[in-house]
Design an enzyme around this catalytic site. Structure first.
Site, PDB file in Angstrom:
ATOM      1  N   CYS A  95       0.812  -1.218   0.000  1.00 33.28           N
ATOM      2  CA  CYS A  95       0.000   0.000   0.000  1.00 33.28           C
ATOM      3  C   CYS A  95       0.847   1.271   0.000  1.00 33.28           C
ATOM      4  O   CYS A  95       0.563   2.218  -0.750  1.00 33.28           O
ATOM      5  CB  CYS A  95      -0.947   0.004   1.196  1.00 33.28           C
ATOM      6  SG  CYS A  95      -0.148  -0.235   2.803  1.00 33.28           S
TER       7      CYS A  95
ATOM      8  N   ARG B  75       3.976   3.696  12.572  1.00 32.54           N
ATOM      9  CA  ARG B  75       2.556   3.463  12.838  1.00 32.54           C
ATOM     10  C   ARG B  75       2.042   4.577  13.749  1.00 32.54           C
ATOM     11  O   ARG B  75       2.660   4.887  14.782  1.00 32.54           O
ATOM     12  CB  ARG B  75       2.359   2.109  13.527  1.00 32.54           C
ATOM     13  CG  ARG B  75       0.904   1.710  13.696  1.00 32.54           C
ATOM     14  CD  ARG B  75       0.285   1.220  12.404  1.00 32.54           C
ATOM     15  NE  ARG B  75       0.849  -0.049  11.983  1.00 32.54           N
ATOM     16  CZ  ARG B  75       0.614  -0.607  10.810  1.00 32.54           C
ATOM     17  NH1 ARG B  75      -0.173   0.001   9.932  1.00 32.54           N
ATOM     18  NH2 ARG B  75       1.169  -1.751  10.486  1.00 32.54           N
TER      19      ARG B  75
ATOM     20  N   GLN C 113       1.484   5.580   9.182  1.00 32.31           N
ATOM     21  CA  GLN C 113       0.563   4.533   8.754  1.00 32.31           C
ATOM     22  C   GLN C 113      -0.528   4.254   9.787  1.00 32.31           C
ATOM     23  O   GLN C 113      -0.271   4.068  10.964  1.00 32.31           O
ATOM     24  CB  GLN C 113       1.352   3.255   8.431  1.00 32.31           C
ATOM     25  CG  GLN C 113       2.322   3.490   7.275  1.00 32.31           C
ATOM     26  CD  GLN C 113       3.095   2.265   6.847  1.00 32.31           C
ATOM     27  OE1 GLN C 113       4.264   2.371   6.492  1.00 32.31           O
ATOM     28  NE2 GLN C 113       2.474   1.096   6.839  1.00 32.31           N
TER      29      GLN C 113
ATOM     30  N   LYS D 285      10.284  -3.102   1.234  1.00 34.45           N
ATOM     31  CA  LYS D 285       9.286  -3.231   0.163  1.00 34.45           C
ATOM     32  C   LYS D 285       9.238  -1.945  -0.654  1.00 34.45           C
ATOM     33  O   LYS D 285       9.159  -1.984  -1.897  1.00 34.45           O
ATOM     34  CB  LYS D 285       7.901  -3.514   0.749  1.00 34.45           C
ATOM     35  CG  LYS D 285       7.699  -4.915   1.292  1.00 34.45           C
ATOM     36  CD  LYS D 285       6.338  -5.018   1.979  1.00 34.45           C
ATOM     37  CE  LYS D 285       6.157  -6.343   2.688  1.00 34.45           C
ATOM     38  NZ  LYS D 285       4.876  -6.401   3.430  1.00 34.45           N
TER      39      LYS D 285
ATOM     40  N   HIS E   3      -3.267   6.205   5.140  1.00 35.80           N
ATOM     41  CA  HIS E   3      -1.848   6.433   5.400  1.00 35.80           C
ATOM     42  C   HIS E   3      -1.430   7.800   4.868  1.00 35.80           C
ATOM     43  O   HIS E   3      -2.019   8.324   3.913  1.00 35.80           O
ATOM     44  CB  HIS E   3      -0.983   5.382   4.691  1.00 35.80           C
ATOM     45  CG  HIS E   3      -1.052   4.009   5.279  1.00 35.80           C
ATOM     46  ND1 HIS E   3      -1.734   3.705   6.430  1.00 35.80           N
ATOM     47  CD2 HIS E   3      -0.487   2.839   4.854  1.00 35.80           C
ATOM     48  CE1 HIS E   3      -1.601   2.405   6.689  1.00 35.80           C
ATOM     49  NE2 HIS E   3      -0.853   1.865   5.749  1.00 35.80           N
TER      50      HIS E   3
END
Length: 346
Positions: free
Chosen positions: A140, A245, A167, A224, A252
């Site tokens: 994402c 987070r 996030q 990623k 996000h």
């Protein structure tokens, strides 16, 4: 695909794997919202989810248990899968053996050389090369970022990016959102706070860790963003990410610094963003106009604001973006891939 065309009408059979999860539920909403051209929808889930009933376009559908060695996917054109990497790897052959295209939302196949990793606004034609009948949906945070970077890349090649992500709890699924909600209630009530889904209490806190740490002290989530961005953009771009987070329920945010081969002015960038597919420019600092997750949950586009020159680099730009990662960062991107295939696959 087994797509049949009757005059101007396309007949499609679609399956969802992982229906009961947050992304599976979003698949149902997005297919309906976009009036996706399907005639039959089949729902699959785990043994625990089997038997659950969901309503789609006025019809009640029952979740079937995903099993090996069946003909459940015979005649299915597109499978939207979001049941985790382990399930995707285990059932790949069962899902694709009759010719269905599996659009997989997990991390299982993203970096496989024979599986395209696709964001329709950036590299849609990669979806035409599917030797395994599998297309991977990117992470994402990567999806949101590359939609924005594509607009700048068309002006000047991007050499490197630094990104800090903010996030939401929804990135950890329905259980993550439920945990944050309960933690907030417990904090307000003065009760002990329990953390199960996250490493620490998320309510009234931020956690500078998303996913597990690797040997280089970056997390899997951060790597990623490095690896997937290069594959999607077919670029030598360097990406250094810090993924955090925060106690937001859904959507996000990302703070991005990018360096190009030649200068790109904020005015040029704003013009490019305003014309870019899948992007909404929200940039009026004088009137406090900038993207915020509170107001953008459930929206389709990537919203960009705070576009400005990077004071530390004459070839640099800084900007801020927000996008609903369950929607554009997962379900919507997968459905857009399917829509593009219907229009363009011969």
């Amino acid at each position: 695909m087994h797509t049949k065309r009757n005059a101007n009408y396309i007949t499609m059979k679609v399956a969802i794997v992982g229906t009961s999860g947050a992304v599976g539920q979003e698949f149902l909403k997005v297919l309906d919202e976009r009036n996706f051209p399907l005639d039959e929808l089949v729902l699959f889930g785990s043994e625990r989810s089997a038997g659950r009933k969901y309503t789609f376009r006025g019809k009640e559908l029952t979740v079937k248990e995903l099993k090996h060695d069946t003909d459940d996917f015979k005649g299915v054109d597109i499978v939207l899968a979001s049941a985790g990497a382990g399930v995707s790897k285990e059932f790949e052959k069962d899902i694709t053996k009759y010719g269905a295209i599996m659009i997989d939302n997990s991390s299982a196949f993203r970096m496989d050389t024979d599986v395209p990793l696709v964001v329709p606004e950036v590299n849609p034609t990669d979806a035409l090369n599917t030797p395994r009948n599998v297309i991977a949906n990117p992470n994402c945070t990567t999806i949101m970022m590359v939609v924005a970077l594509k607009a700048i890349e068309q002006i000047s090649h991007i050499k490197r990016v630094h990104v800090a992500t903010y996030q939401a709890a929804s990135g950890a699924g329905a259980t993550g959102m439920a945990e944050l909600e309960q933690q907030v209630k417990d904090v307000v009530a003065g009760k002990p706070v329990e953390a199960k889904k996250f490493q620490y209490q998320l309510a009234m806190n931020i956690i500078p860790q998303v996913d597990v740490f690797l040997d280089n002290d970056y997390t899997k989530e951060e790597m990623k963003m490095f690896n997937e961005t290069r594959k999607i953009m077919h670029s030598d771009i360097q990406v250094s990410a810090t993924c955090v987070r925060i106690p937001v329920m859904r959507s996000h945010s990302e703070a991005i610094w990018c360096e190009m081969e030649s200068p790109v002015t904020p005015a040029q960038a704003k013009e490019a963003f305003s014309k870019a597919e899948g992007v909404v420019l929200m940039d009026d600092p004088a009137n406090k106009v900038y993207p915020m997750p509170l107001f953008l949950a459930g929206k389709d586009p990537v919203h960009i604001g705070r576009v400005r020159a990077d004071l530390s680099n004459p070839n640099g730009l800084s900007f801020w973006l927000v996008s609903d990662q369950i929607k554009k960062g997962a379900a919507l991107n997968a459905v857009q891939i399917a829509e593009w295939l219907i229009k363009n696959k011969k």
